[in-house]
Enzyme design. Structure first.
Site: not given
Length: 241
Positions: A21, A38, A132, A197
């Protein structure tokens, strides 16, 4: 697993979920358009994946685009989708170098065909990697995810391949988008917001929450270690005892 970090022995969460966020506000503070934020946020995912992998984290799930994000301006949504195209296309090199396995969770039916093709290509080239596992939540909403899982269970019960008495928490979990990995140990949300959210509502039942005022593009290795240190300070008890 335990790992010594800066002279301190810390228990490393196996799975960290992140709500990325603050990208737009980060850009606004710099006099730049929201989509610039972004773009920088997408680049930061790569950096944090490296840091998390080096620290011993096995799974990381990031909230990249929610089912509610379609309500944003057409210009911003279009910009995010173009960034996503660039990101998925270029991320192959990064995933190969770092041995990342990359998956996408969420309802892919609303995504463009070329984006779905890039997702399939990324999964196909990374599925055997040993590093990962990065899960990217795209057109994801937890209520939508649970609804889709219940529909599948109901359909199988209707055709007789599943009996109602077989339905339990373990089975429902396996029908969720995240059925291939353990629930998160730690949730990180950046930018100072204190809400979930509609993110991983089922999976976060026993997760520790860490909220920071740092905007996602500024979130770095030191901030990640702060979150892990906070996780170590928590007294993880179950059932309210």
């Amino acid at each position: 697993m335990e790992k010594e970090i800066n002279g301190e022995l810390l228990q490393i969460p196996e799975h960290i979920a992140v709500i990325l966020d603050g990208n737009g506000r980060w850009a606004k503070k710099r006099g730049m358009p929201r989509n610039y934020g972004h773009l920088q946020g997408a680049k930061n995912v790569e950096k944090i994946c490296i840091d998390a992998g080096e620290l011993g984290v096995k799974y990381m799930t990031v909230y990249a685009f929610s089912t509610e994000n379609w309500k944003r301006s057409t210009e911003e949504v279009s910009g995010i989708m173009n960034i996503l195209r660039q990101y998925l296309a270029s991320f192959k090199t990064h995933a190969r170098r770092e041995q990342l396995t990359v998956r996408v969770i969420g309802d892919r039916s609303r995504l463009a065909d070329d984006i779905n093709q890039l997702i399939d290509e990324l999964w196909d080239m990374s599925k055997d990697h040993q590093g990962l596992t990065l899960s990217i939540a795209l057109n994801y909403g937890s209520r939508d995810e649970i609804t889709r899982a219940v529909r599948r269970i109901a359909a199988e019960a209707q055709d007789g391949s599943l009996q109602p008495e077989q339905v339990n928490e373990t089975l429902l979990s396996s029908y969720l988008d995240t059925g291939y990995m353990p629930d998160p140990d730690l949730l990180i949300r950046t930018s100072g917001e204190l809400r979930l959210s509609n993110y991983l509502l089922w999976q976060l039942a026993y997760t520790e929450f860490y909220f920071t005022d740092v905007f996602w593009p500024d979130f770095n290795r030191d901030e990640l270690i702060k979150a892990i240190r906070y996780y170590n300070e928590r007294d993880r008890r179950y059932g309210g005892v």
